[in-house]
Design a protein around this motif. Structure first.
Motif, PDB file in Angstrom:
ATOM      1  N   TYR A 315       0.856  -1.185   0.000  1.00  0.00           N
ATOM      2  CA  TYR A 315       0.000   0.000   0.000  1.00  0.00           C
ATOM      3  C   TYR A 315       0.895   1.240   0.000  1.00  0.00           C
ATOM      4  O   TYR A 315       1.959   1.250   0.631  1.00  0.00           O
ATOM      5  N   ARG A 322       0.374  -5.115   3.971  1.00  0.00           N
ATOM      6  CA  ARG A 322      -0.676  -5.674   4.820  1.00  0.00           C
ATOM      7  C   ARG A 322      -0.862  -7.165   4.533  1.00  0.00           C
ATOM      8  O   ARG A 322      -0.844  -7.589   3.371  1.00  0.00           O
ATOM      9  N   THR A 327      -6.573  -8.603   4.958  1.00  0.00           N
ATOM     10  CA  THR A 327      -6.964  -7.546   4.017  1.00  0.00           C
ATOM     11  C   THR A 327      -8.072  -8.024   3.087  1.00  0.00           C
ATOM     12  O   THR A 327      -9.058  -7.312   2.850  1.00  0.00           O
ATOM     13  N   ASP A 330     -11.473  -8.177   4.632  1.00  0.00           N
ATOM     14  CA  ASP A 330     -12.153  -6.872   4.598  1.00  0.00           C
ATOM     15  C   ASP A 330     -12.734  -6.614   3.212  1.00  0.00           C
ATOM     16  O   ASP A 330     -13.839  -6.066   3.084  1.00  0.00           O
TER      17      ASP A 330
END
Length: 539
Positions: A315, A322, A327, A330
């Motif tokens: 990122y 991450r 991740t 999510d």
């Protein structure tokens, strides 16, 4: 009692005279019936020459070679009866006295692709499933209690010790269907000792075995993880998506994204190409998330999630990256579960997967998928394989006059191989008619509720506080508290609504399948059929 051999063979009839005819090769004769009380109808026809001519016309197989033979299931309202005669193997082949028959039956066997025969087996009343039969097992008694001991010694104690040392005989019981002797008047009319029985072509039985559930092979696992979690010369591109934030309405957000026009230098055609490429890329990303969730339970399975966390997603502004497991969990909330008021920021790029990472993820995925398949895969039913072919073999046990157990005799040959037609294929009878209620403003009050649904409070509240368009627009609110409700409806009205919705969707899908001319045929009701129908239902 019988001291001479007997022969069990298929019995057919001449279509011109109704005279009895032995089946070719002695194979079972299969007769199709569509009567409501097909056994009574068959026996009545057997008693007369004209009836036997009708049976000849309804015979689907009399042992003659056929290119393909397909038998319908009871759901098609068709039934098949196997017919045989039992004769004494002496000069003139007189018919066997029915009183000498101890029992009779038939077995249905599956023919494997290698040509081997498989029997549907049970043990202690539980279905084991299809088991391949060896050459010596084809003519053995289906009932293990009636089989000859493989350690016959003439002494029970010695036989028990031999069984203990050499192993007990096979206790699997092959599923059988009873054959019945036709009534005396029928046998007399034909001049034969006739046996008949229903051919089983449908079953609710499932194999209760300890066999491992089906699983995906390495290639299938790799294909489902590709291209995001396999070793590849180039990592998947996130062009047009990197670093952007999306919600459950990501399609609309991409459609309104003005960065494509800026990237294209104002060229609208190029901007549209870039946009379409981004849409296709995000669609592949969403499919990957759905696969991880559905097939591997990746975001709930600890081992799978840990394996994914071994990959770090870069990122912008973050040095470390991450963990992919957390991740992507999510991301699934947004793209798979359509959670409101949540958003997901796409990674800056997709990392290259190392050999070690790919192997770890593939191993975890294989184990996770096995749990999924074991939980979801259906049990193995008797007639689940729609491509399988079957045959039937019949047997008769004849009493002996020497005090020994009844003598077992099998039919000279099994039936010709056949397939069982799937439930969705057309049968030989006209379709079942369902009369829809004639509704108008004068009689609508007659259709009072005759079925009730108990509706949980949250479902009732959700329906009460939302309009139909709220569900279509994705604005529907979840239900809250309140009380449970009982809602009554009228079944004929439910049927009418289902019919109307069915016609709407048939019309919509016609643009894809072009099927209306084949699956929907409407003709006027002849006046001769309208008598006795409810008022208003006329041609």
């Amino acid at each position: 009692m019988v001291a001479h051999p007997v022969s069990l063979r298929g019995l057919g009839f001449d279509g011109r005279t109704g005279d009895p005819l032995p089946a070719e090769g002695g194979r079972p004769v299969l007769v199709e019936r569509t009567d409501d009380d097909f056994v009574v109808a068959l026996l009545a026809e057997l008693a007369t020459a004209e009836g036997r001519k009708a049976i000849a016309k309804a015979t689907r197989s009399a042992g003659e070679p056929v290119t393909s033979l397909s038998l319908l299931q009871p759901v098609h309202r068709s039934f098949y009866l196997a017919m045989f005669e039992v004769v004494c193997e002496v000069f003139g082949e007189p018919r066997l006295d029915p009183k000498q028959i101890d029992s009779a039956g038939l077995v249905l066997r599956r023919v494997s692709k290698s040509g081997a025969r498989e029997g549907w087996m049970r043990k202690n009343g539980q279905a084991v499933g299809w088991v391949e039969l060896g050459p010596e097992e084809l003519d053995r008694d289906p009932d293990p209690a009636r089989r000859k001991s493989p350690h016959a010694a003439g002494n029970a104690e010695i036989e028990a010790r031999l069984a203990s040392t050499l192993g007990a005989p096979d206790s699997l019981e092959e599923a059988t269907t009873l054959l019945f002797v036709a009534p005396p008047n029928v046998c007399a009319a034909v001049g034969k000792t006739i046996l008949y029985g229903l051919v089983p072509l449908a079953s609710s039985e499932f194999a209760r075995t300890n066999l491992a559930p089906p699983k995906y092979d390495e290639g299938e696992i790799r294909d489902m993880l590709s291209p995001y979690f396999v070793v590849s010369p180039s990592a998947p591109s996130l062009r047009g998506l990197a670093g952007k934030t999306f919600t459950r309405k990501w399609r609309e957000e991409l459609a309104e994204d003005k960065t494509f026009l800026a990237e294209a230098g104002g060229d609208k055609a190029l901007a549209e190409t870039l946009r379409n490429t981004a849409v296709a890329t995000l669609e592949r990303f969403v499919i990957m998330l759905r696969g991880l969730s559905a097939v591997f339970d990746a975001f709930e399975n600890p081992s799978m999630k840990k394996a994914l966390d071994g990959v770090l997603l870069p990122y912008k502004g973050e040095a470390k990256g991450r963990p992919a497991g957390k991740t992507l969990a999510d991301a699934a909330e947004v793209f798979v579960h359509d959670k409101r008021n949540q958003s997901f920021v796409m990674p800056a790029s997709w990392p290259a997967i190392t050999q070690a990472q790919a192997a770890t993820i593939a191993a975890a995925a294989s184990l996770a998928s096995q749990k999924r398949v074991a939980a979801i895969a259906p049990r193995r039913g008797r007639f689940d394989d729609i491509d399988a072919t079957y045959e039937i073999q019949a047997f008769v046990r004849v009493k002996r006059d020497d005090g020994c157990p009844p003598k077992l005799s099998f039919c000279a040959a099994p039936s010709r191989a056949f397939r069982v037609a799937p439930w969705y294929e057309n049968g030989n009878l006209p379709p079942i008619q369902v009369a829809l209620p004639p509704i108008d403003k004068d009689n609508i009050k007659k259709f009072l509720p005759n079925v009730a649904f108990r509706v949980p409070k949250n479902i009732f509240d959700m329906l009460a506080k939302n309009k139909p368009e709220d569900f279509l627009d994705g604005k529907a609110k979840e239900g809250g508290g309140g009380i449970d409700w009982i809602c009554g409806f009228n079944i004929p009205i439910i049927t009418l609504c289902a019919f109307l919705v069915l016609n709407i969707f048939i019309g919509l899908f016609n643009i894809v399948f072009f099927w209306i001319a084949f699956i929907k045929i409407c003709i006027p009701v002849p006046k001769s059929l309208t008598q006795g129908l409810p008022k208003g239902m006329t041609s």
